[in-house]
Design a protein around this motif. Structure first.
Motif, PDB file in Angstrom:
ATOM      1  N   THR A 160       0.833  -1.205   0.000  1.00 53.45           N
ATOM      2  CA  THR A 160       0.000   0.000   0.000  1.00 53.45           C
ATOM      3  C   THR A 160       0.871   1.259   0.000  1.00 53.45           C
ATOM      4  OG1 THR A 160      -1.735  -1.157   1.191  1.00 53.45           O
ATOM      5  CG2 THR A 160      -1.808   1.238   1.258  1.00 53.45           C
ATOM      6  N   ALA A 161       1.916   1.228   0.842  1.00 55.41           N
ATOM      7  CA  ALA A 161       2.798   2.398   0.931  1.00 55.41           C
ATOM      8  C   ALA A 161       3.427   2.692  -0.424  1.00 55.41           C
ATOM      9  CB  ALA A 161       3.879   2.164   1.980  1.00 55.41           C
ATOM     10  N   ILE A 162       3.880   1.642  -1.106  1.00 53.63           N
ATOM     11  CA  ILE A 162       4.515   1.846  -2.413  1.00 53.63           C
ATOM     12  C   ILE A 162       3.485   2.312  -3.431  1.00 53.63           C
ATOM     13  CG2 ILE A 162       5.702   0.648  -4.308  1.00 53.63           C
ATOM     14  CD1 ILE A 162       6.886  -1.201  -2.039  1.00 53.63           C
ATOM     15  N   ASN A 163       2.308   1.689  -3.378  1.00 55.49           N
ATOM     16  CA  ASN A 163       1.218   2.039  -4.292  1.00 55.49           C
ATOM     17  C   ASN A 163       0.779   3.497  -4.131  1.00 55.49           C
ATOM     18  OD1 ASN A 163      -1.852   2.330  -4.707  1.00 55.49           O
ATOM     19  ND2 ASN A 163      -1.357   0.497  -5.907  1.00 55.49           N
ATOM     20  N   GLN A 164       0.761   3.976  -2.875  1.00 49.94           N
ATOM     21  CA  GLN A 164       0.348   5.367  -2.629  1.00 49.94           C
ATOM     22  C   GLN A 164       1.314   6.354  -3.281  1.00 49.94           C
ATOM     23  OE1 GLN A 164       0.431   5.355   1.644  1.00 49.94           O
ATOM     24  NE2 GLN A 164      -1.778   5.090   1.851  1.00 49.94           N
ATOM     25  N   GLY A 165       2.588   5.933  -3.383  1.00 48.92           N
ATOM     26  CA  GLY A 165       3.594   6.833  -3.929  1.00 48.92           C
ATOM     27  C   GLY A 165       3.750   8.108  -3.127  1.00 48.92           C
ATOM     28  N   PRO A 166       4.119   7.973  -1.840  1.00 46.98           N
ATOM     29  CA  PRO A 166       4.282   9.172  -1.016  1.00 46.98           C
ATOM     30  C   PRO A 166       5.502   9.972  -1.465  1.00 46.98           C
ATOM     31  CG  PRO A 166       5.121   7.254   0.141  1.00 46.98           C
ATOM     32  CD  PRO A 166       4.545   6.754  -1.137  1.00 46.98           C
ATOM     33  N   ASP A 167       5.672  11.150  -0.913  1.00 49.76           N
ATOM     34  CA  ASP A 167       6.867  11.961  -1.156  1.00 49.76           C
ATOM     35  C   ASP A 167       8.027  11.284  -0.420  1.00 49.76           C
ATOM     36  OD1 ASP A 167       8.895  13.760  -1.077  1.00 49.76           O
ATOM     37  OD2 ASP A 167       7.712  15.420  -0.250  1.00 49.76           O
ATOM     38  N   TRP A 168       8.830  10.507  -1.176  1.00 50.03           N
ATOM     39  CA  TRP A 168       9.846   9.672  -0.515  1.00 50.03           C
ATOM     40  C   TRP A 168      10.906  10.516   0.192  1.00 50.03           C
ATOM     41  CZ3 TRP A 168       8.594   4.965   0.596  1.00 50.03           C
ATOM     42  CH2 TRP A 168       7.717   4.259  -0.253  1.00 50.03           C
ATOM     43  N   GLY A 169      11.110  11.730  -0.294  1.00 43.30           N
ATOM     44  CA  GLY A 169      12.046  12.611   0.388  1.00 43.30           C
ATOM     45  C   GLY A 169      11.574  12.917   1.801  1.00 43.30           C
ATOM     46  N   ALA A 170      10.263  13.181   1.919  1.00 42.39           N
ATOM     47  CA  ALA A 170       9.695  13.463   3.235  1.00 42.39           C
ATOM     48  C   ALA A 170       9.769  12.225   4.122  1.00 42.39           C
ATOM     49  CB  ALA A 170       8.252  13.926   3.094  1.00 42.39           C
ATOM     50  N   VAL A 171       9.518  11.026   3.500  1.00 43.11           N
ATOM     51  CA  VAL A 171       9.613   9.781   4.267  1.00 43.11           C
ATOM     52  C   VAL A 171      11.040   9.615   4.790  1.00 43.11           C
ATOM     53  CG1 VAL A 171       9.490   7.262   4.131  1.00 43.11           C
ATOM     54  CG2 VAL A 171       7.742   8.655   3.008  1.00 43.11           C
TER      55      VAL A 171
END
Lengths: 406, 118
Positions: free
Chosen positions: A154-165
């Motif tokens: 789910t986390a990968i699918n959401q495509g969050p702002d990886w820099g912020a992560v």
């Protein structure tokens, strides 16, 4: 190839019970409140449990002594008794929280009265313990708990702002008491004491000896790395979905919603299934731990491998603990609230569990060549200092934030 | 038994006791010393001894809860000659039943012995 598979399966079985209702509740709330800011605390806690689980497993493999055996030896009767009482209280609260969590998931899956599911969950656990040998119990919850991987997907699918992560993995403190309360909660949820009680007693149940040390190290390194990824994914999916809209995921069902948001009904079912097996496994682990501790401290015969005929006091006390936990849940206290108390009180009881383990693991007269080396020693005592600070801070923070209610 | 020096408080007191068949049957709750110079003459085992292991302030209360020490019942004396080996645990020469140890784990006393997971 076959051995690699065997090792992998062993690691996954050992992982059962690592993610429990405490991680699910605290990590999901941490994500909703602070987005990715607390990821570093998850990593810090996971590294801590890896260090101590490795140590407890090593002591159990080399000397045949699980944690409360060591506690009685090093703290003596009086102080050891205090540790036993504190740990039993925390374990009982934990069993109640897990049992309540299990009932909530069952209620979401098959809509009916909550209290009915509490009783059914307890009966279900007794049946699982009756039917399966020790290794089978571990494998059932360990393998099925892997459904939690749906949160990573789910986390990968959401495509969050990886820099912020990525920024979230950099430790940061703030003067907000609520933030500090969640630092303690997220850290402690990873380090629940029942995990090492159970892991070290399990080593004796499975007849570990010095040849098991490699397996022990792999469990600690690879197993907890995987556990840490799962625990972090709970923060990320919640931070992505709930933080922007200000949702407070105060019940367990909300934790599964990000998976539904990404994958529809299948995602929801996978997430609820994963939570069910994690929480169920933790219920078994924590209730066994309560009986292991009592039996080891008092010198009774113990172990699932002995069976009720050879270890009747151990078996009877397990049933009593499970029954008492059931009564706590049936009293109507919200399981999420029980979870928060069990995690915070666990921090307070942690030093008494870990000090004797550190002492024995470093003692060459017991451990010979397998005593703590410089790395384990440094990490062990650093974490012990950290745990002491958090143990002192936990209760004031609980009161100051009104149990995380703000 | 080997003759190396052994720190009594470090390696004997509070240790797990196993009988000759490997059954866990109590812990070393106290140690009896006699003679001059004092020698260990027996291991003392049983829940009746717990109160004396507590700090003085709690002892009275514990004694009232646990009842008095009754030798042969809740406080047992295991002569030193019965000790076979002190390693990871204290191993005895005889069987637990013969020494009266671990009697509370006698399955006859417990209904749970009928549970299916034996």
């Amino acid at each position: 190839m076959k051995t690699v598979l065997k090792i992998a399966l062993g690691i996954i079985a050992a992982l059962g019970g690592f993610l429990d209702i405490g991680d699910i509740v605290f990590n999901t709330q941490a994500g909703a409140l602070f987005r990715y800011d607390l990821l570093w605390a998850v990593v810090l806690g996971t590294l801590g449990i890896a260090v101590y689980a490795e140590m407890c497993g090593r002591v159990a493999a080399v000397t045949g002594r699980p944690v409360f055996d060591v506690i009685r030896m090093r703290l003596g009767f009086g102080l050891g008794l205090a540790a036993l009482i504190a740990s039993t209280a925390v374990n009982l609260l934990t069993v109640a929280a897990e049992l309540g969590g299990l009932a909530i998931v069952l209620q979401l899956l098959f809509d009916a009265e909550f209290s009915l599911f509490v009783v059914l969950a307890a009966i279900g656990l007794v049946i699982v313990v009756a039917l399966l040998p020790f290794g089978g119990i571990e494998r059932l919850f360990g393998y099925c708990g892997l459904l939690m991987i749906v949160f990573v997907a789910t986390a990968i699918n959401q495509g969050p702002d990886w820099g912020a992560v990525a920024q979230g993995f950099v430790p940061s403190l703030s003067s907000s008491t609520l933030y500090l309360y969640f630092v303690v909660g997220v850290f402690a949820a990873a380090l629940m004491p029942y995990e090492v009680h159970f892991y070290s007693s399990g080593a004796v149940e499975e007849h570990w000896d010095e040849s098991s040390l490699k397996e022990n190290r792999l469990n600690a390194i690879i197993g907890y790395a995987l556990g840490g990824v799962l625990a972090c994914s709970l923060v990320v999916v919640s931070g992505y979905l709930f933080h922007p809209v200000g949702v407070d995921p105060s019940d367990l069902g909300t934790a599964a919603l990000p998976a539904q948001n990404a994958y529809g009904e299948t995602g929801l079912l996978l997430a609820l299934g994963g939570i069910m097996f994690c929480v169920g496994g933790a219920a078994v682990d924590s209730s066994f731990s309560a009986s292991y501790n009592l039996a080891q401290f008092l010198g009774w015969e113990w172990g699932r491998y002995r069976g009720p005929k050879k270890a009747p006091r151990f078996t009877a006390s397990w049933l009593v603990f499970l029954f008492l936990a059931m009564l706590v849940v049936l009293s109507g206290i919200n399981p999420v609230e029980i979870t928060e108390y069990s995690v915070v009180f666990a921090v307070v009881a942690l030093p008494m569990t870990y000090l004797p383990v550190l002492m024995i693991a470093g003692d060459r007269s017991f451990m010979g060549d397998h005593a703590n080396g410089p790395i384990s020693r440094t990490l062990g005592w650093t974490y012990f200092a950290l745990i002491l600070v958090l143990a002192l801070a936990a209760l004031p923070l609980l009161l100051a934030t009104n149990g995380g209610g703000g | 038994m080997n003759r190396e020096p052994l720190s009594v408080a470090h390696r004997l007191l509070d240790e797990q006791i196993l009988d000759s068949e490997g059954r866990r049957c109590g812990r070393v709750d106290d140690i009896e010393l006699r003679g001059n110079p004092p020698r260990i003459t027996a291991l003392l085992v049983g829940e009746g001894l717990y109160p004396r292991r507590l700090p003085a302030r709690l002892r009275g209360l514990a004694r009232r809860l646990a009842g008095p020490e009754r030798w042969g019942a809740n406080a047992l004396r295991i002569p030193w000659e019965e000790v076979d080996e002190i390693g990871a645990s204290v191993v005895l020469r005889g069987k637990a039943e013969e020494l009266g140890l671990g009697a509370a784990d006698n399955p006859e006393r417990w209904l749970v012995r009928r549970l299916p997971w034996n």
